[in-house]
Scaffold this motif. Structure first.
Motif, short mmCIF file in Angstrom:
data_model
loop_
_atom_site.label_atom_id
_atom_site.label_comp_id
_atom_site.label_asym_id
_atom_site.label_seq_id
_atom_site.Cartn_x
_atom_site.Cartn_y
_atom_site.Cartn_z
N LEU A 59 0.80 -1.23 0.00
CA LEU A 59 0.00 0.00 0.00
C LEU A 59 0.83 1.28 0.00
N PRO A 60 1.94 1.39 0.76
CA PRO A 60 2.72 2.64 0.72
C PRO A 60 3.24 3.02 -0.67
N PRO A 61 3.94 2.11 -1.40
CA PRO A 61 4.39 2.52 -2.74
C PRO A 61 3.24 2.74 -3.71
N LEU A 62 2.16 1.96 -3.56
CA LEU A 62 1.02 2.14 -4.46
C LEU A 62 0.34 3.48 -4.23
N SER A 63 0.21 3.89 -2.97
CA SER A 63 -0.42 5.18 -2.67
C SER A 63 0.42 6.33 -3.19
N LEU A 64 1.75 6.21 -3.12
CA LEU A 64 2.62 7.24 -3.68
C LEU A 64 2.52 7.30 -5.20
N GLY A 65 2.31 6.13 -5.80
CA GLY A 65 2.19 6.07 -7.26
C GLY A 65 0.93 6.72 -7.80
N LEU A 66 -0.07 6.92 -6.95
CA LEU A 66 -1.32 7.55 -7.40
C LEU A 66 -1.13 9.03 -7.75
N ASP A 67 -0.03 9.62 -7.28
CA ASP A 67 0.23 11.03 -7.54
C ASP A 67 1.13 11.25 -8.75
N LEU A 68 1.48 10.19 -9.45
CA LEU A 68 2.35 10.32 -10.61
C LEU A 68 1.63 11.05 -11.75
N GLU A 69 2.40 11.78 -12.53
CA GLU A 69 1.87 12.47 -13.71
C GLU A 69 2.42 11.80 -14.97
N PHE A 70 1.55 11.66 -15.97
CA PHE A 70 1.93 11.05 -17.25
C PHE A 70 1.63 12.06 -18.34
N CYS A 71 2.62 12.87 -18.66
CA CYS A 71 2.39 13.98 -19.59
C CYS A 71 2.99 13.72 -20.97
N ALA A 72 3.70 12.63 -21.14
CA ALA A 72 4.32 12.35 -22.44
C ALA A 72 3.66 11.14 -23.08
N SER A 73 4.27 9.98 -22.96
CA SER A 73 3.73 8.76 -23.57
C SER A 73 2.75 8.08 -22.62
N ASN A 74 1.75 7.42 -23.21
CA ASN A 74 0.81 6.62 -22.41
C ASN A 74 0.88 5.15 -22.80
N ALA A 75 1.95 4.77 -23.52
CA ALA A 75 2.12 3.39 -23.97
C ALA A 75 2.95 2.60 -22.96
N ILE A 76 2.34 1.56 -22.39
CA ILE A 76 3.02 0.70 -21.42
C ILE A 76 3.62 -0.49 -22.15
N HIS A 77 4.92 -0.65 -22.05
CA HIS A 77 5.63 -1.71 -22.77
C HIS A 77 5.48 -3.04 -22.04
N HIS A 78 4.24 -3.53 -21.97
CA HIS A 78 3.93 -4.78 -21.28
C HIS A 78 2.54 -5.22 -21.71
N PHE A 79 2.14 -6.45 -21.31
CA PHE A 79 0.78 -6.89 -21.59
C PHE A 79 -0.13 -6.78 -20.37
N VAL A 80 0.46 -6.36 -19.23
CA VAL A 80 -0.31 -6.07 -18.02
C VAL A 80 0.18 -4.74 -17.45
N CYS A 81 -0.59 -4.17 -16.55
CA CYS A 81 -0.17 -2.96 -15.88
C CYS A 81 0.83 -3.34 -14.79
N ASP A 82 2.08 -3.06 -15.02
CA ASP A 82 3.14 -3.43 -14.09
C ASP A 82 3.86 -2.16 -13.63
N ALA A 83 4.41 -2.21 -12.43
CA ALA A 83 5.00 -1.01 -11.83
C ALA A 83 6.18 -0.49 -12.65
N ASN A 84 7.09 -1.38 -13.03
CA ASN A 84 8.31 -0.95 -13.70
C ASN A 84 8.05 -0.20 -15.01
N PRO A 85 7.29 -0.74 -15.97
CA PRO A 85 7.03 0.01 -17.20
C PRO A 85 6.20 1.27 -16.99
N MET A 86 5.33 1.28 -15.97
CA MET A 86 4.54 2.48 -15.70
C MET A 86 5.43 3.60 -15.15
#
Length: 312
Positions: free
Chosen positions: A155-182
């Motif tokens: 929960l701590p790293p996930l809650s911090l990740g909710l504040d991330l901004e994605f202003c450039a690419s929205n393409a995730i280089h994976h077939f699932v939503c994974d932390a590293n490519p996001m």
């Protein structure tokens, strides 16, 4: 993204753009998913129906099978839908939900494997006190601790990740939503979150592996002290299924901590994800059933019941 997360979507690039290869991948993943759900569901039903499978060992196995179904269902059906429809778009909320559930189920499996190794330790090293030590209340508390510890870690790293901004690419280089490519496509400063993810992952891996190794050190020492070869073989056979599953689970994760080149990193991560989300959940029920006489006998009895009911 802080103010418009609901309007944001990502594109999952998948495994390949080759149409023919996509068909093969779809067939392979569909078959493995069906076998995984069927096999693990069979174990759950058997442990619920037959009274001789109501010991601590099968209680943990029942929970492990439920986790396997949940884990593979959090990843594979969405990818199969993406291949069949060609729709690779996933909303931000759906991506966060998939990320949460895959990590929750996956991390809980590691703690459950450690709990199962403790169960095997008690069964072999303290057989006369097994039913007293591993009673139903203790088993429930161990399962509860596995889930609570998992939530406290993710929960701590996930809650911090909710504040991330994605202003450039929205393409995730994976077939699932994974932390590293996001994290790679975020334009925010992700250094602290990346370090937290690494620390949490290594901590889960090391802590659970130490528990497993310590348990089996005592188990091996006890087995070697047994007087006859038949006793040693029988004692080892009660642990063999768990050892195989532990080897597959931890062995696949070792590749994640091997630092490959940037070019090969995503390919290795995708391969490990396929192994952990598709192949491993399919193999585990067969490993436990083929190497366990009680499970095989219960399965044969269940098949005979179905045959008799269908004839009547």
């Amino acid at each position: 993204m802080r103010n418009h997360t609901s309007q944001t979507s990502f594109i999952l690039l998948g495994l390949t753009d080759d149409p023919q290869l996509q068909i093969l991948i779809f067939i392979f993943l569909l078959i493995t998913y069906m076998l995984s759900v069927t096999g693990n569901l069979s174990i759950i039903i058997l442990t619920l129906v037959y009274s001789h499978l109501k010991t601590a060992m099968y209680f943990f196995l029942q929970n492990f099978s439920l986790l396997e179904i949940s884990f593979t269902s959090a990843c594979i059906p969405r990818f199969l839908y993406s291949i069949s429809t060609g729709d690779r778009t996933v909303t931000y909320n759906a991506c966060v939900c998939q990320l949460f559930f895959t990590y929750a189920f996956g991390v809980t499996e590691f703690f459950l494997l450690a709990a199962m190794s403790f169960d095997r330790y008690v069964a072999i090293c303290k057989p006369l006190h097994y039913m007293t030590i591993m009673n139903y209340r203790v088993c429930k508390r161990l399962i509860f601790c596995c889930w609570v510890t998992t939530l406290l870690i993710i929960l701590p790293p996930l809650s911090l990740g909710l504040d991330l901004e994605f202003c450039a690419s929205n393409a995730i280089h994976h077939f699932v939503c994974d932390a590293n490519p996001m994290l790679k496509i975020s334009c925010s400063d992700t250094w602290f979150i990346e370090q937290m993810v690494i620390v949490c992952s290594v901590m889960v891996f090391i802590v659970t592996l130490v528990c497993v190794v310590l348990s089996y050190m005592y188990i091996i020492r006890t087995i070697l002290r047994l007087s006859s070869a038949q006793q040693r073989t029988r004692a080892f056979s009660t642990c063999s299924s768990h050892i195989i599953v532990v080897s597959i689970t931890y062995g696949s994760c070792i590749f994640v901590y091997i630092k490959p080149s940037a070019k090969d990193e995503m390919a290795i991560n995708k391969g490990v994800t396929i192994l952990t989300t598709s192949i491993s959940p399919m193999l585990n029920p067969f490993i436990y059933s083929l190497r366990n006489k009680q499970v095989k006998q219960a399965f044969n009895d269940l098949v005979k019941r179905f045959i008799l009911l269908s004839r009547n």
